[in-house]
Design a protein around this motif. Sequence first.
Motif, PDB file in Angstrom:
ATOM      1  N   UNK A  15      -7.584 -11.236  -2.614  1.00  0.00           N
ATOM      2  CA  UNK A  15      -7.987 -11.641  -1.095  1.00  0.00           C
ATOM      3  C   UNK A  15      -6.722 -12.723  -0.678  1.00  0.00           C
ATOM      4  N   UNK A  16      -5.772 -12.456  -1.065  1.00  0.00           N
ATOM      5  CA  UNK A  16      -4.529 -13.217  -0.689  1.00  0.00           C
ATOM      6  C   UNK A  16      -3.880 -12.868   0.731  1.00  0.00           C
ATOM      7  N   UNK A  17      -4.039 -11.530   0.992  1.00  0.00           N
ATOM      8  CA  UNK A  17      -3.341 -11.144   2.049  1.00  0.00           C
ATOM      9  C   UNK A  17      -4.249 -10.776   3.310  1.00  0.00           C
ATOM     10  N   UNK A  18      -5.460 -10.031   2.667  1.00  0.00           N
ATOM     11  CA  UNK A  18      -6.594  -9.674   3.664  1.00  0.00           C
ATOM     12  C   UNK A  18      -7.846  -9.952   2.893  1.00  0.00           C
ATOM     13  N   UNK A  19      -8.669 -10.696   3.494  1.00  0.00           N
ATOM     14  CA  UNK A  19      -9.895 -10.978   2.812  1.00  0.00           C
ATOM     15  C   UNK A  19     -10.881 -10.086   2.821  1.00  0.00           C
ATOM     16  N   UNK A  20     -11.369  -9.943   1.565  1.00  0.00           N
ATOM     17  CA  UNK A  20     -12.418  -8.855   1.166  1.00  0.00           C
ATOM     18  C   UNK A  20     -11.861  -7.676   0.212  1.00  0.00           C
ATOM     19  N   UNK A  21     -10.477  -7.885   0.181  1.00  0.00           N
ATOM     20  CA  UNK A  21      -9.723  -6.821  -0.680  1.00  0.00           C
ATOM     21  C   UNK A  21      -9.067  -7.394  -1.920  1.00  0.00           C
ATOM     22  N   UNK A  22      -9.061  -6.582  -3.060  1.00  0.00           N
ATOM     23  CA  UNK A  22      -8.280  -7.184  -4.208  1.00  0.00           C
ATOM     24  C   UNK A  22      -7.327  -5.849  -4.535  1.00  0.00           C
ATOM     25  N   UNK A  23      -6.484  -6.338  -5.616  1.00  0.00           N
ATOM     26  CA  UNK A  23      -5.389  -5.316  -5.836  1.00  0.00           C
ATOM     27  C   UNK A  23      -4.797  -5.611  -7.464  1.00  0.00           C
ATOM     28  N   UNK A  24      -4.448  -4.567  -7.937  1.00  0.00           N
ATOM     29  CA  UNK A  24      -4.116  -4.642  -9.555  1.00  0.00           C
ATOM     30  C   UNK A  24      -2.588  -3.968  -9.514  1.00  0.00           C
ATOM     31  N   UNK A  25      -1.728  -4.439 -10.204  1.00  0.00           N
ATOM     32  CA  UNK A  25      -0.302  -3.726 -10.058  1.00  0.00           C
ATOM     33  C   UNK A  25       0.452  -3.789 -11.585  1.00  0.00           C
ATOM     34  N   UNK A  26       1.439  -2.960 -11.504  1.00  0.00           N
ATOM     35  CA  UNK A  26       2.049  -2.727 -12.848  1.00  0.00           C
ATOM     36  C   UNK A  26       3.660  -2.353 -12.517  1.00  0.00           C
ATOM     37  N   UNK A  27       4.457  -3.049 -13.076  1.00  0.00           N
ATOM     38  CA  UNK A  27       5.812  -2.817 -12.718  1.00  0.00           C
ATOM     39  C   UNK A  27       6.225  -1.267 -13.377  1.00  0.00           C
ATOM     40  N   UNK A  28       7.165  -0.628 -12.409  1.00  0.00           N
ATOM     41  CA  UNK A  28       7.744   0.384 -13.049  1.00  0.00           C
ATOM     42  C   UNK A  28       9.108   0.306 -13.561  1.00  0.00           C
ATOM     43  N   UNK A  29       9.438   0.677 -14.738  1.00  0.00           N
ATOM     44  CA  UNK A  29      10.862   0.201 -15.423  1.00  0.00           C
ATOM     45  C   UNK A  29      11.902   1.465 -15.365  1.00  0.00           C
ATOM     46  N   UNK A  30      13.004   1.170 -15.388  1.00  0.00           N
ATOM     47  CA  UNK A  30      14.104   1.952 -15.573  1.00  0.00           C
ATOM     48  C   UNK A  30      14.384   2.403 -17.136  1.00  0.00           C
ATOM     49  N   UNK A  31      15.440   3.197 -17.414  1.00  0.00           N
ATOM     50  CA  UNK A  31      15.475   3.610 -18.649  1.00  0.00           C
ATOM     51  C   UNK A  31      16.127   2.330 -19.578  1.00  0.00           C
ATOM     52  N   UNK A  32      16.405   1.481 -18.935  1.00  0.00           N
ATOM     53  CA  UNK A  32      17.047   0.218 -19.964  1.00  0.00           C
ATOM     54  C   UNK A  32      16.063  -0.829 -19.902  1.00  0.00           C
ATOM     55  N   UNK A  33      14.553  -0.515 -19.312  1.00  0.00           N
ATOM     56  CA  UNK A  33      13.658  -1.491 -19.553  1.00  0.00           C
ATOM     57  C   UNK A  33      13.374  -2.536 -18.284  1.00  0.00           C
ATOM     58  N   UNK A  34      14.278  -2.328 -17.402  1.00  0.00           N
ATOM     59  CA  UNK A  34      14.300  -3.325 -16.434  1.00  0.00           C
ATOM     60  C   UNK A  34      13.457  -2.695 -15.143  1.00  0.00           C
ATOM     61  N   UNK A  35      12.670  -3.550 -14.476  1.00  0.00           N
ATOM     62  CA  UNK A  35      11.541  -3.267 -13.213  1.00  0.00           C
ATOM     63  C   UNK A  35      12.488  -2.990 -12.168  1.00  0.00           C
ATOM     64  N   UNK A  36      12.179  -1.532 -11.514  1.00  0.00           N
ATOM     65  CA  UNK A  36      12.881  -1.182 -10.418  1.00  0.00           C
ATOM     66  C   UNK A  36      11.832  -1.130  -9.253  1.00  0.00           C
TER      67      UNK A  36
END
Length: 249
Positions: free
Chosen positions: A194-215
């Motif tokens: 509820x940090x952007x819109x009250x009543x909603x929550x979110x879960x996120x995971x980074x996507x990495x490139x071949x070197x392991x860096x988040x893109x």
Amino acid sequence: MERKYWVPALERAQDVLKLLAGQPSKLKLMDLSLATGINKSTMFSLLHTMEALDWVVKEKGDTYALGSFFGGIGNAYFTGMSLVKHFQEQAEMTVHRLGESVQLARLDKGELVYLAKKEAATHVRLISEPGMRLPAYATAMGKALLSSLEDAQVLALYAESGYQTFTPHTVKTDIELLNQLGQVRARGYATEFEEVVQGFCCIAVPVLDRSGQPIAAVSTSMSTHLWAEKEELAREQIEQLAKKLSGLQ
């Protein structure tokens, strides 16, 4: 397009770049001047500036070609397009299994930029749309990506702007943000309640490139009353989606 705020120098530079893209290593200063109608002195200044910026390179024989700057820009462009395409292909199953919408975004300095979204067949529609920007500190995907930076780098992003409050739950201080990012680093995923819109929550995971860096990052959002029921499934599915998209670039 309205030309009220037009910058002629940029238009001239584009004309030169188009010619060099079509005839690499064949055109000299005078050739470019004649082809574009730009006088010799102006063309000299233009080429000198673009050479300093690595937009063009002057070769033996005084011919010109595109510089390595455009190699990096081109790779970044096609990486983004490729990632969006793969997201659209892979996210279908994630949406089906979760029954919730999923999103893809990247970090641009201190902001999160939404790249794509796959909607679930529900009566609730998320406000996020491709191209939309939000402060990264207020979103799960933003925190997932900010966590890859050093603390000092994170604080520098918001040193001047501070923290915008969307709801009573939005991050308000440096200490609060750094504590949350520490948790993200420890567990490998980020959440937002509820940090952007009250009543909603979110879960996120980074996507990495071949070197392991988040893109980029992927996420799913849902009503807070569904969180207890779907938390484990949501984390599992978003981690799987991120893994499928990682290492493609």
